[in-house]
Design an enzyme around this catalytic site. Structure first.
Site, PDB file in Angstrom:
ATOM      1  N   LYS A 248       0.909  -1.058   0.109  1.00 53.93           N
ATOM      2  CA  LYS A 248      -0.036  -0.134  -0.031  1.00 53.93           C
ATOM      3  C   LYS A 248       0.844   1.344   0.151  1.00 53.93           C
ATOM      4  CE  LYS A 248      -3.941   1.558   2.965  1.00 53.93           C
ATOM      5  NZ  LYS A 248      -4.848   1.464   4.057  1.00 53.93           N
TER       6      LYS A 248
ATOM      7  N   SER B 122      -9.818   1.121   3.073  1.00 54.17           N
ATOM      8  CA  SER B 122      -8.673   1.825   2.166  1.00 54.17           C
ATOM      9  C   SER B 122      -7.941   1.214   1.441  1.00 54.17           C
ATOM     10  CB  SER B 122      -8.156   3.008   3.080  1.00 54.17           C
ATOM     11  OG  SER B 122      -7.336   2.690   4.113  1.00 54.17           O
TER      12      SER B 122
ATOM     13  N   SER C 125      -9.435  -1.601   7.171  1.00 54.84           N
ATOM     14  CA  SER C 125      -9.035  -1.329   5.725  1.00 54.84           C
ATOM     15  C   SER C 125      -8.440  -2.303   5.149  1.00 54.84           C
ATOM     16  CB  SER C 125      -8.144  -0.186   5.853  1.00 54.84           C
ATOM     17  OG  SER C 125      -8.894   1.345   5.940  1.00 54.84           O
TER      18      SER C 125
END
Lengths: 102, 489
Positions: free
Chosen positions: B83, B158, B182
């Site tokens: 990420k 996310s 997330s």
């Protein structure tokens, strides 16, 4: 009773939060709000949603914090970090250029 | 296994294949990069792909090491993505924000160092909601990722880019970060496994801070065993992060096939009632599968779950406002000359360019933690968190090994469907935030696909530091579930 059904969640609408208060906070946290509706009104909705906490029945609960004695913290040692100036955006002749501090 | 299909290998299959000579690390990586080039036109999982020649050179090194009998690490050249809020030295790290568009990380996050030490090849930085604030990836400043099961739908967030990349075979596994779900939410929406470790099991050093008391880095992979393999690589005490637990590195694959015979599973009423009917039916079937495997399942009520979402958003907004105060546009930021500005107005002008969700959360955080309102919101939120933690601790201490629920109470939604209604988006987190607030480990296991072709995940949660028990239960559910369709291509 706490809300159970997300489809029927009743969001408090007390209206206690004013737009002026939110605008004041946005100045305090130094963030320029351009689109009033996009931000201020939605933040007000969010804060109204948080008022659900009033019915959680925790007013009389003690909040026990985990105390950590300073002796348990790691030693505060300065570790030089080379090349940091390369990450400063407006760096000139050994000085960092910043806005007027007045 | 021919070369067009090798990229569908699980992490364990990859390790077996590359170390036995069935294929080379270079062949596998080359196929993966071809797949990325083709898939990215549709899914936008990645913000940046690293230089392919450099990656392939690294794969050839691994191949030479394997041939000459040298140690090449547990992951042996496995293509992995991370990420974009996890720092990798020399690589841009934007957190999905224009504020960090030109920021090149000067050091590796501990999780990244550990992946490198075990031979992983990090191929790309994955898309995410700006500063991890969101659960659909629609708040990325670089545009949304798209769900490979239906590109008109969100992939969750996310860590949406990471989940899409794992689901669409653009890597073997990925790292995300989980503050309120997330990792698990996008894993559920994309039909992959998402694992949030016990708080303190994985170092946060090098993870750009959002809500320090809550967030954890966690793996996203296509199988439970793959998530366990990656967890074993990144977990363990780190001197750079004093919140890491004093636990030695462990093998999370050990005992993973042990099954659930004799385990007690609580199905949380507050997380299941009101769920989409297809999701609720999936939970009932999952309970049946676990009972068939020897577990006993019963309903449990946790009253404080109903207040977990406002508590979570109050606490995270306060921590986020503090963390994001560092973005003053001096060290990194927008191309905005300082001339003519007073200091505060300059900072406010720069921050005015944050995306809508970050702007709202900063104002929100300032409001709920301010002197006049902290007692009404922030302190009350901390008390709810403490009471919820007691409820969950009691449930594990007295009765249950595992708490189960849908990962997300609704099916994936269309891009744009909820982005204008932040409070409605909050409630999508209803089932995931409890594990974060109470610092327990939790996992999302792909379980079913709806009549409309959208994935449904089951969440399991265990007591602190019982990550091995959790992985064993998750693997048992994975083994017992009905076969899942392949992701459309």
């Amino acid at each position: 009773m706490p809300p159970r059904l997300i489809t029927t969640l009743a969001i408090p609408q007390s209206g206690l939060v004013t737009e002026e208060e939110i605008e004041s906070v946005s100045k305090l946290v130094r963030i320029k709000v351009v689109d009033h509706r996009e931000h201020v009104e939605k933040v007000r909705d969010m804060i109204n949603f948080f008022e659900m906490l009033d019915s959680a029945g925790v007013e009389d609960d003690e909040l026990v914090m985990d105390d950590v004695h300073v002796s348990q913290l790691r030693e505060d040692v300065h570790e030089p970090f080379g090349g940091l100036s390369g990450y400063v955006r407006q760096y000139r002749d050994g000085y960092v250029r910043v806005p007027n501090m007045s | 296994m021919n070369h067009s299909s090798i990229i569908r290998a699980s992490a364990l299959e990859y390790v077996r294949g590359v170390t036995s000579g069935e294929f080379t690390a270079e062949e596998f990586l080359s196929e993966t990069l071809s797949r990325v080039g083709e898939a990215e036109t549709r899914y936008h999982a990645y913000l940046r792909v690293e230089d392919s020649q450099r990656l392939l050179a690294r794969a050839r090194e691994v191949d030479r090491g394997i041939k000459s009998g040298q140690k090449v690490g547990l992951l042996a050249g496995m293509p992995v993505s991370i990420k974009d809020n996890i720092c990798m030295r020399g690589s841009r790290t934007t957190c999905g924000s224009r504020m960090l568009e030109g920021f090149v990380a000067p050091y590796d996050a501990t999780a990244v160092s550990r992946l490198h030490a075990e031979g992983a090849i990090i191929v790309a930085k994955a898309n995410m909601d700006e500063f991890a604030m969101g659960l659909s990836t629609e708040f990325s400043a670089y545009g949304p990722s798209r769900n490979p099961w239906n590109t008109e739908y969100v992939p969750g967030g996310s860590s949406g880019g990471s989940a899409v990349a794992a689901a669409a075979f653009e890597c073997v596994a990925s790292l995300g970060s989980d503050t309120g779900g997330s990792v698990r939410n996008p894993a559920s929406f994309c039909s992959v496994v998402g694992y949030k470790p016990t708080y303190g099991l994985v170092s946060r050093h090098g993870l750009v801070s959002y809500a320090n008391s809550i967030e954890q880095i966690g793996p996203i992979a296509r199988t439970v065993s793959d998530a366990a393999l990656v967890l074993g690589v990144i977990a363990g005490r780190d001197e750079h992060d004093d919140t890491t637990a004093d636990a030695a590195a462990d093998d999370y694959l050990e005992g993973i096939e042990g099954g659930v015979e004799g385990m007690r599973v609580g199905i949380v009423d507050e997380m299941t009632e009101g769920a989409d009917p297809e999701v609720a039916r999936a939970v009932a079937r999952a309970a049946g599968d676990l009972e068939a495997a020897g577990a006993s399942c019963e309903r449990i009520s946790l009253d404080m779950v109903g207040y977990s979402v406002p508590s979570y958003y109050t606490i995270t907004a306060a921590e986020a406002a503090s963390n994001l105060a560092r973005y003053d546009n001096l060290r990194y930021g927008y191309d905005l000359p300082t001339d003519g500005y007073e200091f505060n107005s300059y900072v406010a002008e720069a921050r005015g360019r944050f995306g809508p969700e970050v702007t709202r959360r900063m104002i929100l955080g300032g409001y709920v933690s301010s002197a006049g309102h902290a007692g009404r919101y922030y302190l009350k939120a901390l008390k709810v968190r403490a009471k919820l933690t007691r409820e969950v601790a009691d449930a594990f201490a007295s009765s249950y090994d595992i708490l189960m629920a849908p990962t997300v109470p609704i099916l994936p939604f269309r891009i744009g469907e909820k982005s204008d209604d932040p409070v409605s988006l909050f409630m999508v987190d209803l089932n995931t935030v409890t594990a974060n607030l109470t610092r327990r480990p939790a996992v999302s296991v792909p379980y079913a696909v709806s009549a409309g072709g959208l994935p449904i995940g089951i969440q399991m949660m265990a007591d602190s530091m019982q990550d091995k028990t959790l992985l064993r239960a998750a693997r048992a559910l994975e083994r017992k579930r009905p076969p899942l369709p392949e992701v459309p291509d």
